[in-house]
Design a protein around this motif. Structure first.
Motif, PDB file in Angstrom:
ATOM      1  N   PRO A 197      30.306  -7.909  21.519  1.00  0.00           N
ATOM      2  CA  PRO A 197      30.408  -6.829  22.520  1.00  0.00           C
ATOM      3  C   PRO A 197      29.350  -6.925  23.619  1.00  0.00           C
ATOM      4  O   PRO A 197      29.610  -6.569  24.772  1.00  0.00           O
ATOM      5  CB  PRO A 197      30.220  -5.559  21.682  1.00  0.00           C
ATOM      6  N   THR A 198      28.166  -7.413  23.269  1.00  0.00           N
ATOM      7  CA  THR A 198      27.115  -7.569  24.271  1.00  0.00           C
ATOM      8  C   THR A 198      27.404  -8.721  25.216  1.00  0.00           C
ATOM      9  O   THR A 198      27.032  -8.687  26.392  1.00  0.00           O
ATOM     10  CB  THR A 198      25.757  -7.799  23.577  1.00  0.00           C
ATOM     11  N   LEU A 199      28.086  -9.733  24.704  1.00  0.00           N
ATOM     12  CA  LEU A 199      28.364 -10.927  25.502  1.00  0.00           C
ATOM     13  C   LEU A 199      29.608 -10.798  26.375  1.00  0.00           C
ATOM     14  O   LEU A 199      29.819 -11.643  27.256  1.00  0.00           O
ATOM     15  CB  LEU A 199      28.538 -12.140  24.583  1.00  0.00           C
ATOM     16  N   VAL A 200      30.445  -9.791  26.122  1.00  0.00           N
ATOM     17  CA  VAL A 200      31.721  -9.690  26.838  1.00  0.00           C
ATOM     18  C   VAL A 200      31.554  -9.672  28.358  1.00  0.00           C
ATOM     19  O   VAL A 200      32.245 -10.429  29.064  1.00  0.00           O
ATOM     20  CB  VAL A 200      32.506  -8.450  26.353  1.00  0.00           C
ATOM     21  N   PRO A 201      30.652  -8.862  28.945  1.00  0.00           N
ATOM     22  CA  PRO A 201      30.528  -8.889  30.415  1.00  0.00           C
ATOM     23  C   PRO A 201      30.123 -10.261  30.940  1.00  0.00           C
ATOM     24  O   PRO A 201      30.650 -10.721  31.963  1.00  0.00           O
ATOM     25  CB  PRO A 201      29.446  -7.832  30.696  1.00  0.00           C
ATOM     26  N   ALA A 202      29.182 -10.918  30.253  1.00  0.00           N
ATOM     27  CA  ALA A 202      28.752 -12.246  30.691  1.00  0.00           C
ATOM     28  C   ALA A 202      29.871 -13.266  30.538  1.00  0.00           C
ATOM     29  O   ALA A 202      30.047 -14.149  31.391  1.00  0.00           O
ATOM     30  CB  ALA A 202      27.524 -12.688  29.902  1.00  0.00           C
ATOM     31  N   LEU A 203      30.640 -13.162  29.461  1.00  0.00           N
ATOM     32  CA  LEU A 203      31.761 -14.084  29.264  1.00  0.00           C
ATOM     33  C   LEU A 203      32.835 -13.884  30.322  1.00  0.00           C
ATOM     34  O   LEU A 203      33.417 -14.849  30.827  1.00  0.00           O
ATOM     35  CB  LEU A 203      32.354 -13.891  27.866  1.00  0.00           C
ATOM     36  N   ILE A 204      33.097 -12.626  30.671  1.00  0.00           N
ATOM     37  CA  ILE A 204      34.082 -12.342  31.717  1.00  0.00           C
ATOM     38  C   ILE A 204      33.616 -12.916  33.051  1.00  0.00           C
ATOM     39  O   ILE A 204      34.391 -13.575  33.777  1.00  0.00           O
ATOM     40  CB  ILE A 204      34.321 -10.830  31.837  1.00  0.00           C
ATOM     41  N   ALA A 205      32.337 -12.701  33.386  1.00  0.00           N
ATOM     42  CA  ALA A 205      31.809 -13.200  34.655  1.00  0.00           C
ATOM     43  C   ALA A 205      31.821 -14.729  34.683  1.00  0.00           C
ATOM     44  O   ALA A 205      32.264 -15.343  35.659  1.00  0.00           O
ATOM     45  CB  ALA A 205      30.396 -12.678  34.878  1.00  0.00           C
ATOM     46  N   GLY A 206      31.341 -15.346  33.610  1.00  0.00           N
ATOM     47  CA  GLY A 206      31.272 -16.803  33.577  1.00  0.00           C
ATOM     48  C   GLY A 206      32.631 -17.465  33.579  1.00  0.00           C
ATOM     49  O   GLY A 206      32.868 -18.431  34.319  1.00  0.00           O
ATOM     50  N   SER A 207      33.561 -16.941  32.786  1.00  0.00           N
ATOM     51  CA  SER A 207      34.898 -17.536  32.729  1.00  0.00           C
ATOM     52  C   SER A 207      35.664 -17.308  34.029  1.00  0.00           C
ATOM     53  O   SER A 207      36.417 -18.185  34.477  1.00  0.00           O
ATOM     54  CB  SER A 207      35.675 -16.961  31.544  1.00  0.00           C
ATOM     55  N   SER A 208      35.469 -16.161  34.667  1.00  0.00           N
ATOM     56  CA  SER A 208      36.136 -15.901  35.950  1.00  0.00           C
ATOM     57  C   SER A 208      35.631 -16.842  37.033  1.00  0.00           C
ATOM     58  O   SER A 208      36.409 -17.407  37.803  1.00  0.00           O
ATOM     59  CB  SER A 208      35.924 -14.448  36.373  1.00  0.00           C
ATOM     60  N   GLN A 209      34.314 -17.027  37.095  1.00  0.00           N
ATOM     61  CA  GLN A 209      33.752 -17.966  38.062  1.00  0.00           C
ATOM     62  C   GLN A 209      34.197 -19.390  37.750  1.00  0.00           C
ATOM     63  O   GLN A 209      34.430 -20.189  38.667  1.00  0.00           O
ATOM     64  CB  GLN A 209      32.227 -17.866  38.055  1.00  0.00           C
ATOM     65  N   SER A 210      34.314 -19.704  36.473  1.00  0.00           N
ATOM     66  CA  SER A 210      34.801 -21.024  36.072  1.00  0.00           C
ATOM     67  C   SER A 210      36.235 -21.242  36.537  1.00  0.00           C
ATOM     68  O   SER A 210      36.587 -22.315  37.050  1.00  0.00           O
ATOM     69  CB  SER A 210      34.715 -21.173  34.553  1.00  0.00           C
ATOM     70  N   PHE A 211      37.071 -20.218  36.386  1.00  0.00           N
ATOM     71  CA  PHE A 211      38.464 -20.323  36.805  1.00  0.00           C
ATOM     72  C   PHE A 211      38.573 -20.493  38.320  1.00  0.00           C
ATOM     73  O   PHE A 211      39.320 -21.347  38.817  1.00  0.00           O
ATOM     74  CB  PHE A 211      39.227 -19.078  36.355  1.00  0.00           C
ATOM     75  N   ILE A 212      37.807 -19.691  39.062  1.00  0.00           N
ATOM     76  CA  ILE A 212      37.840 -19.775  40.518  1.00  0.00           C
ATOM     77  C   ILE A 212      37.325 -21.138  40.990  1.00  0.00           C
ATOM     78  O   ILE A 212      37.862 -21.738  41.927  1.00  0.00           O
ATOM     79  CB  ILE A 212      37.027 -18.630  41.137  1.00  0.00           C
ATOM     80  N   ARG A 213      36.282 -21.629  40.324  1.00  0.00           N
ATOM     81  CA  ARG A 213      35.755 -22.961  40.673  1.00  0.00           C
ATOM     82  C   ARG A 213      36.794 -24.044  40.428  1.00  0.00           C
ATOM     83  O   ARG A 213      36.937 -24.977  41.222  1.00  0.00           O
ATOM     84  CB  ARG A 213      34.504 -23.242  39.840  1.00  0.00           C
ATOM     85  N   SER A 214      37.542 -23.922  39.354  1.00  0.00           N
ATOM     86  CA  SER A 214      38.557 -24.924  39.032  1.00  0.00           C
ATOM     87  C   SER A 214      39.702 -24.911  40.034  1.00  0.00           C
ATOM     88  O   SER A 214      40.297 -25.955  40.316  1.00  0.00           O
ATOM     89  CB  SER A 214      39.098 -24.689  37.618  1.00  0.00           C
ATOM     90  N   LEU A 215      40.016 -23.741  40.582  1.00  0.00           N
ATOM     91  CA  LEU A 215      41.095 -23.657  41.569  1.00  0.00           C
ATOM     92  C   LEU A 215      40.804 -24.510  42.804  1.00  0.00           C
ATOM     93  O   LEU A 215      41.718 -25.078  43.394  1.00  0.00           O
ATOM     94  CB  LEU A 215      41.314 -22.204  41.995  1.00  0.00           C
ATOM     95  N   GLY A 216      39.540 -24.599  43.187  1.00  0.00           N
ATOM     96  CA  GLY A 216      39.190 -25.323  44.395  1.00  0.00           C
ATOM     97  C   GLY A 216      38.620 -26.703  44.158  1.00  0.00           C
ATOM     98  O   GLY A 216      38.156 -27.340  45.114  1.00  0.00           O
ATOM     99  N   GLU A 217      38.629 -27.174  42.919  1.00  0.00           N
ATOM    100  CA  GLU A 217      38.049 -28.492  42.631  1.00  0.00           C
ATOM    101  C   GLU A 217      38.842 -29.600  43.319  1.00  0.00           C
ATOM    102  O   GLU A 217      40.068 -29.602  43.314  1.00  0.00           O
ATOM    103  CB  GLU A 217      38.001 -28.721  41.121  1.00  0.00           C
ATOM    104  N   PHE A 218      38.122 -30.557  43.886  1.00  0.00           N
ATOM    105  CA  PHE A 218      38.773 -31.631  44.634  1.00  0.00           C
ATOM    106  C   PHE A 218      38.281 -33.015  44.195  1.00  0.00           C
ATOM    107  O   PHE A 218      39.043 -33.823  43.684  1.00  0.00           O
ATOM    108  CB  PHE A 218      38.538 -31.442  46.130  1.00  0.00           C
ATOM    109  N   GLY A 219      36.994 -33.287  44.396  1.00  0.00           N
ATOM    110  CA  GLY A 219      36.473 -34.634  44.193  1.00  0.00           C
ATOM    111  C   GLY A 219      36.690 -35.176  42.800  1.00  0.00           C
ATOM    112  O   GLY A 219      37.176 -36.302  42.618  1.00  0.00           O
TER     113      GLY A 219
END
Length: 284
Positions: free
Chosen positions: A198-220
């Protein structure tokens, strides 16, 4: 009403640190020149297009296939990055072992390493004749120049977002909470499920969301390992590059606007989820 009367406006608040005016002005200038101005140029290209031309550019069958490939790869890579990132963060915060600082520094390697170099290294390593790829090829599993390579490349580049989001929370949590739960008779699984997670949920949501957004724009990294097979392993960032190489700037801007809109929408949703979760935790 009294609360509204006593509430100070933003620009009339007395700052704790001096120099609010120049620092705020520099922040607005930087935001305008580095972010808002390029985004305005993007929409300037699309403004010259009619709705039919815009729709034709963003709904081309090859482009639609790249959307699905990108989203599917981002979903799988985010799941992998979240699981692996949580494991790495746990190891770095809960164990002391030789090479721990080196491993901690390596977590930031995807940030420092050019993604094209990472993609080239992964493609050679995971190719059918590579050190690792040959073992998968022997059982009929193809990684490089196939969809699994896209997932691995996206996971590599987005993993640090999860690690660096979860690691500070685990450092603040400390092992004493686990020890207290153990003295109360909780099993390790119960301790993780009811105390730690329960303590890690906000950090996991933030990290996984940023990971997903980063993957959408990955190119090289992706184009070096995907093989770029039409309707199979082409990602959206590659389609933007192809339109630019064809000097079709309006079409490239139209496709980029779709990616931008999705990214901004996800960031907005992330902010709402984090705000709602903070309110829920405060009430709890």
């Amino acid at each position: 009403m009294s609360g509204l009367a006593t509430r100070s406006f933003f620009f009339t608040q007395r700052p704790t640190l001096p120099g609010f005016a120049p620092t705020f002005g520099f922040s607005v200038l930087y935001l305008s020149l580095v972010m808002l101005l390029p985004l305005s140029a993007l929409f300037l290209y699309t403004s010259d297009m009619t709705w039919a031309q815009y729709w034709r550019a963003v709904s081309d069958p090859r482009v639609l296939s790249s959307y699905w490939t990108t989203i599917e790869g981002a979903i799988y890579s985010t799941i992998a990055a979240t699981a692996i990132g949580l494991l790495f963060a746990w190891i770095l915060t809960r164990y002391d072992f030789p090479g721990r600082r080196l491993l901690d520094a390596i977590m930031d390697l995807p940030f420092a390493l050019p993604t094209a170099v990472a993609g080239l290294t992964l493609s050679v390593l995971l190719a059918p004749g590579g050190w690792v790829g040959q073992w998968f090829d022997a059982v009929g599993i193809r990684i490089s120049y196939a969809f699994p390579g896209i997932v691995i490349a996206m996971t590599f580049t987005s993993l640090p977002f999860v690690v660096r989001a979860v690691q500070p929370v685990l450092n603040d949590l400390g092992p004493e909470y686990e020890e207290a739960a153990s003295t109360l008779g909780a099993t390790r699984f119960q301790t993780f499920l009811r105390v730690i997670l329960p303590t890690l949920v906000p950090a996991l949501i933030a990290g996984s969301s940023q990971s997903f957004i980063r993957s959408l724009g990955e190119f090289g990294a992706v184009i070096m390992i995907a093989g770029n097979i039409p309707f199979q392993t082409e990602v959206t960032s590659l389609m933007i590059f192809m339109r630019l190489s064809e000097y079709d700037y309006p079409a490239a801007a139209a496709i980029a606007s779709v990616v931008l809109a999705v990214s901004l929408l996800l960031l907005f949703i992330l902010q709402l989820v984090q705000a709602r979760f903070a309110v829920w935790q405060g009430r709890g």
